[in-house]
Design a protein around this motif. Structure first.
Motif: not given
Length: 334
Positions: A301-310
């Motif tokens: 696991v290298i991260g997560r998905v969010t609503e906005k912002g990269r």
């Protein structure tokens, strides 16, 4: 009016959309049996054949002097696997420069058949030509694959709250290309064992296995990390899905030979062509990592998905994740 000259590497997203994709998607002819059409970050199209979906994708090899035939089969089948589809066969086009020998052509075709044998697919046909239009071999493939249960997994299916998982290690293909194409310059700078390990990474370039496992698990988005590397692939998934992402760069697994070759070449391995790595989004990503690991596929696991912002965080520093139009393979200084 002076025209903008296009740089080597991927066509900039704005230009790609304006000149290539918009005309395709604005075409008045829209067939009902075409269910997936081109978009930024989407590697495959799909056609409903009144049975399973027929999944199609095409990609060339232009940056690899060695193993081009072998690589072109795998990278095209990887695109199909990213859609959760099983490859059936490949159409192959080989454009060879003036002065090419029979041995040059045989090396490419032998490599293609070796990869096809590993994957259990057929070479279905294609085109072979010697031409002054190229100054080195340009090898292009088109894969034909079938879905399972009329299921298609898009690069644009990421959802906020999911984990971002990657298989294997960063820059697998790029490491192999550098080791094979610059082997003579690397001798004496790294150990023979490390150079041999890097060259052998070409055998790790398929993501068909992890693609099928992740599809069955319930992944909603998959994308193989080609030009632009790991960070480029994650950005493309986010762009295609219309979501944000948080990437933890320190969690991205990388082999020592990749770190050393990248240091010597003066490049960023997280932006280096990474065929052999699948980017996957799924809920409860830790459980998917366990399934992949149990099947013999390294995963993290290298991260997560969010609503906005990269964003990407590395060594405690958080920066904006932006697209990179030119892969680091073109910046090698050896």
């Amino acid at each position: 009016m002076e025209e903008n000259i296009l740089e080597i590497g991927k066509v900039p997203v704005e230009v790609l959309n304006r000149i290539v994709l918009d005309p395709i998607n604005n075409n008045k002819h829209k067939r009902k049996d075409v269910i997936i059409r081109p978009s930024t970050g989407e590697d495959c199209s799909a056609v409903d054949t009144c049975g399973e979906f027929c999944v199609l994708s095409t990609d060339p090899i232009t940056a690899a002097g060695s193993n081009a035939g072998y690589l072109v089969v795998h990278i095209n089948c990887n695109d199909a696997a990213s859609a959760g589809a099983e490859p059936i066969g490949l159409l192959l086009t080989a454009l060879m420069p003036k002065g090419s020998t029979e041995s040059d052509l045989k090396d490419i075709i032998d490599g293609a058949y070796k990869a096809a044998d590993e994957l259990g697919i057929e070479i279905l046909g294609g085109h072979t030509e010697i031409t002054e239009a190229v100054n080195k071999p340009v090898i292009s493939g088109t894969v034909i694959a079938k879905s399972k249960g009329r299921k298609f997994i898009s690069s644009g299916g990421a959802r906020a709250g999911q984990h971002i998982i990657m298989s294997k290690w960063a820059a697998i293909e790029g490491t192999s290309i550098i080791a094979n194409d610059y082997g003579d310059k690397l001798e004496g700078q790294i150990s023979a064992e490390m150079l041999a390990e890097a060259k052998a990474l070409a055998s790790k370039i398929s993501v068909v296995k992890e693609g099928l496992i992740a599809s069955e698990y319930g992944a909603t988005a998959m994308h193989d990390a080609t030009e632009g590397g790991i960070l480029g692939a994650v950005w493309e998934v986010a762009e295609c899905s219309g979501v944000g992402v948080e990437i933890y760069a320190d969690e991205i697994p990388m082999l020592d030979c990749t770190k050393e070759l990248s240091r010597l070449a003066g490049i960023n391995p997280l932006r280096l062509i990474s065929s052999g790595t699948m980017i996957i989004t799924a809920f409860d990503g830790e459980q998917l990592v366990k399934k992949l690991t149990a099947a013999g596929v390294n995963a993290s696991v290298i991260g997560r998905v969010t609503e906005k912002g990269r964003y990407v965080t590395q060594n405690g520093v958080r920066t904006e994740l932006i697209p990179q139009e030119k892969d680091e393979i073109y910046n090698v200084k050896l």
